[in-house]
Design an enzyme around this catalytic site. Structure first.
Site, PDB file in Angstrom:
ATOM      1  N   CYS A  26      -0.015 -12.673  21.277  1.00 29.03           N
ATOM      2  CA  CYS A  26      -1.435 -12.085  22.363  1.00 29.03           C
ATOM      3  C   CYS A  26      -2.034 -13.250  22.895  1.00 29.03           C
ATOM      4  O   CYS A  26      -2.728 -13.089  23.914  1.00 29.03           O
ATOM      5  CB  CYS A  26      -2.044 -11.114  21.453  1.00 29.03           C
ATOM      6  N   HIS A  81      -8.997 -10.570  25.565  1.00 24.75           N
ATOM      7  CA  HIS A  81      -7.664  -9.797  25.451  1.00 24.75           C
ATOM      8  C   HIS A  81      -7.913  -8.433  25.016  1.00 24.75           C
ATOM      9  O   HIS A  81      -8.651  -8.139  24.244  1.00 24.75           O
ATOM     10  CB  HIS A  81      -6.779 -10.631  24.060  1.00 24.75           C
ATOM     11  N   ASN A  83      -2.319  -2.415  24.435  1.00 27.62           N
ATOM     12  CA  ASN A  83      -2.149  -3.950  24.342  1.00 27.62           C
ATOM     13  C   ASN A  83      -0.947  -4.548  24.779  1.00 27.62           C
ATOM     14  O   ASN A  83       0.200  -4.128  24.451  1.00 27.62           O
ATOM     15  CB  ASN A  83      -2.196  -4.333  22.536  1.00 27.62           C
TER      16      ASN A  83
HETATM   17  O1  UT7 Z   1      -3.390  -8.198  19.741  1.00 29.49           O
HETATM   18  C1  UT7 Z   1      -4.106  -8.794  18.493  1.00 29.49           C
HETATM   19  C2  UT7 Z   1      -3.227  -8.219  17.482  1.00 29.49           C
HETATM   20  N1  UT7 Z   1      -3.708  -6.664  17.181  1.00 29.49           N
HETATM   21  C3  UT7 Z   1      -4.724  -6.172  16.951  1.00 29.49           C
HETATM   22  O2  UT7 Z   1      -5.951  -7.096  17.236  1.00 29.49           O
HETATM   23  C4  UT7 Z   1      -5.000  -5.111  16.169  1.00 29.49           C
HETATM   24  C5  UT7 Z   1      -6.096  -5.084  15.117  1.00 29.49           C
HETATM   25  N2  UT7 Z   1      -6.219  -3.914  14.247  1.00 29.49           N
HETATM   26  C6  UT7 Z   1      -6.650  -2.883  14.828  1.00 29.49           C
HETATM   27  O3  UT7 Z   1      -6.815  -2.622  16.218  1.00 29.49           O
HETATM   28  C7  UT7 Z   1      -6.869  -1.556  13.731  1.00 29.49           C
HETATM   29  O4  UT7 Z   1      -6.861  -2.185  12.453  1.00 29.49           O
HETATM   30  C8  UT7 Z   1      -5.683  -0.470  14.006  1.00 29.49           C
HETATM   31  C9  UT7 Z   1      -6.251   0.224  15.305  1.00 29.49           C
HETATM   32  C10 UT7 Z   1      -4.413  -1.028  13.936  1.00 29.49           C
HETATM   33  C11 UT7 Z   1      -6.104   0.470  12.881  1.00 29.49           C
HETATM   34  O5  UT7 Z   1      -7.415   0.882  12.749  1.00 29.49           O
HETATM   35  P1  UT7 Z   1      -8.084   1.032  11.476  1.00 29.49           P
HETATM   36  O6  UT7 Z   1      -9.590   1.668  11.681  1.00 29.49           O
HETATM   37  O7  UT7 Z   1      -8.149  -0.341  10.870  1.00 29.49           O
HETATM   38  O8  UT7 Z   1      -7.254   2.120  10.835  1.00 29.49           O
HETATM   39  P2  UT7 Z   1      -6.719   1.709   9.329  1.00 29.49           P
HETATM   40  O9  UT7 Z   1      -5.450   0.853   9.436  1.00 29.49           O
HETATM   41  O10 UT7 Z   1      -7.560   1.510   8.334  1.00 29.49           O
HETATM   42  O11 UT7 Z   1      -6.320   3.376   9.040  1.00 29.49           O
HETATM   43  C12 UT7 Z   1      -7.065   4.258   8.772  1.00 29.49           C
HETATM   44  C13 UT7 Z   1      -6.253   5.569   8.481  1.00 29.49           C
HETATM   45  C14 UT7 Z   1      -4.998   5.337   7.731  1.00 29.49           C
HETATM   46  O12 UT7 Z   1      -5.037   6.615   7.237  1.00 29.49           O
HETATM   47  P3  UT7 Z   1      -5.677   6.913   5.248  1.00 29.49           P
HETATM   48  O13 UT7 Z   1      -4.935   5.532   4.839  1.00 29.49           O
HETATM   49  O14 UT7 Z   1      -7.059   6.383   5.608  1.00 29.49           O
HETATM   50  O15 UT7 Z   1      -5.346   7.947   4.984  1.00 29.49           O
HETATM   51  C15 UT7 Z   1      -3.827   5.369   8.533  1.00 29.49           C
HETATM   52  O16 UT7 Z   1      -2.636   5.968   7.680  1.00 29.49           O
HETATM   53  O17 UT7 Z   1      -5.479   5.965   9.980  1.00 29.49           O
HETATM   54  C16 UT7 Z   1      -4.164   6.154   9.542  1.00 29.49           C
HETATM   55  N3  UT7 Z   1      -3.525   5.991  10.733  1.00 29.49           N
HETATM   56  C17 UT7 Z   1      -3.400   6.891  12.060  1.00 29.49           C
HETATM   57  N4  UT7 Z   1      -3.633   8.336  11.939  1.00 29.49           N
HETATM   58  C18 UT7 Z   1      -3.316   8.800  12.931  1.00 29.49           C
HETATM   59  C19 UT7 Z   1      -2.855   4.659  11.281  1.00 29.49           C
HETATM   60  N5  UT7 Z   1      -2.212   5.039  12.608  1.00 29.49           N
HETATM   61  C20 UT7 Z   1      -2.559   6.151  12.645  1.00 29.49           C
HETATM   62  C21 UT7 Z   1      -2.062   6.856  14.044  1.00 29.49           C
HETATM   63  N6  UT7 Z   1      -2.659   8.111  13.922  1.00 29.49           N
HETATM   64  N7  UT7 Z   1      -1.569   6.352  14.872  1.00 29.49           N
END
Ligand code: UT7
Length: 323
Positions: free
Chosen positions: A113, A250, A280
């Site tokens: 990225c 980004h 992204n």
């Molecule tokens: O380009 C550079 C690289 N990438 C990034 O910069 C991405 C960096 N990370 C992020 O943007 C965020 O961490 C994410 C968008 C990937 C995830 O957001 P988050 O607020 O960190 O969520 P999380 O991973 O803590 O997940 C929260 C909940 C989980 O459920 P439980 O364990 O709380 O029951 C996940 O299983 O959301 C669930 N979850 C989803 N639910 C519905 C994860 N993906 C999804 C989804 N739809 N697509």
């Protein structure tokens, strides 16, 4: 002193748009979750057979037209991608051939990225040393091809696209009032190499592999790393957030962008956001956002523009430039 000035900009997005609702029947997710957690509403997906070189070529032609230059005027092509058409030769060489350029050189740059920031910094070094006078810098990706479409934690986040700029040598007086790139800062730290990676490769598995990410871990590091390279840019130039006309980060997650802007005291009105439209797109995200803000008239000559990126490796970096 020699400065590297952006004299043209272009982009291309595949025609197929996939909205959040289109994940229905693919993975268990919702428009509400994706919008709330990321700000993404849709992404473009390359057609069957449409490759990274196809997207890159279209963005390159648009940038060359905008700059009023043709392939014979270029000395070098640097293409940032993590989704090349082939393991080798470089996708940049394919694009070079398609543009009818059979002189100079072309190569790929890989920093995921952060790829565009790394490629633009590389171009700046070549121009300031006199090695090249005019460089085509492209960020192009088809991340849809390396996604695991059964993994909802990653497949909803990424999209395909390409953006390109023409960078030319110009002379400045060495102050922060010069037009062109004022300062570049790159970092990487391989201790984090397994937090965002692809689980395949020619030398390891002989497969292409799929993207794997510990999203929460990436998120946890993102704002601090972004702030680090932006503060380095301010320190090198004596400029600060109050001097910026545009912040073009980004586009990974709107929460990361908002968090970084807030921490740095950047006015939200000055932040260019396209993650809602593109998702992204990795190395393509900054030139896509840059082109959007340039073409709609926001970015104007002499505007101070700050670019930053953070991604797999981890890699991160910033470029501060006067348009
Ligand atoms: O380009 C550079 C690289 N990438 C990034 O910069 C991405 C960096 N990370 C992020 O943007 C965020 O961490 C994410 C968008 C990937 C995830 O957001 P988050 O607020 O960190 O969520 P999380 O991973 O803590 O997940 C929260 C909940 C989980 O459920 P439980 O364990 O709380 O029951 C996940 O299983 O959301 C669930 N979850 C989803 N639910 C519905 C994860 N993906 C999804 C989804 N739809 N697509």
């Amino acid at each position: 002193m020699i400065r590297s000035k952006i004299t043209g900009c272009g982009s291309y997005s595949p025609s197929r748009i996939m909205k959040n609702a289109d994940f229905d029947g693919i993975v268990e997710t919702s428009d509400e979750w994706i919008v709330q957690r990321t700000g993404i509403r849709q992404r473009h997906i390359a057609a069957d057979g449409e490759t990274t070189a196809d997207l890159a070529e279209k963005a390159a032609i648009a940038a060359m037209q905008d700059a009023g230059v043709s392939a014979k005027d270029l000395d070098l092509i640097i293409l940032a991608t993590s989704t090349p058409d082939h393991t080798f030769p470089a996708t940049a060489v394919e694009v070079q051939h398609r543009l009818g350029m059979h002189h100079g050189a072309a190569f790929d740059s890989q920093a995921v990225c952060s790829g565009f920031v790394f490629a633009l910094t590389t171009a700046d070094q070549y121009i300031r040393t006199g090695f090249a006078k005019r460089i085509l810098v492209i960020g192009a990706e088809t991340f849809s091809r390396i996604l695991d479409w059964t993994d909802r934690t990653t497949c909803v986040l990424f999209g395909d696209g390409a953006g390109a700029v023409i960078v030319e040598a110009t002379t400045g007086d060495g102050t922060s009032n010069d037009r062109g790139i004022l300062t570049c800062h790159l970092r990487s730290d391989g201790r984090h190499r397994d937090k965002l990676y692809v689980d395949g490769g020619p030398s390891s598995t002989q497969t292409v592999g799929h993207l794997r990410m510990e999203g929460r871990e990436v998120f946890r590091h993102a704002v601090g790393m972004i702030t680090d390279v932006i503060e380095a840019a301010y320190e090198a130039t004596g400029l600060g957030s109050e001097d910026l006309d545009w912040f073009v980060p980004h586009q990974a997650n709107k929460r990361i962008i908002d968090g970084s802007a807030k921490k740095l005291g950047i006015d939200p009105e000055k932040v260019v956001i396209t993650v809602d439209r593109h998702g992204n797109t990795s190395a393509a995200s900054i030139p896509l956002a840059l082109d959007a803000a340039y073409k709609d008239g926001r970015i104007k000559p002499n505007d101070l523009v700050l670019l930053e990126a953070m991604g797999g490796g981890f890699t991160w970096g910033s470029v501060l430039l006067r348009w």
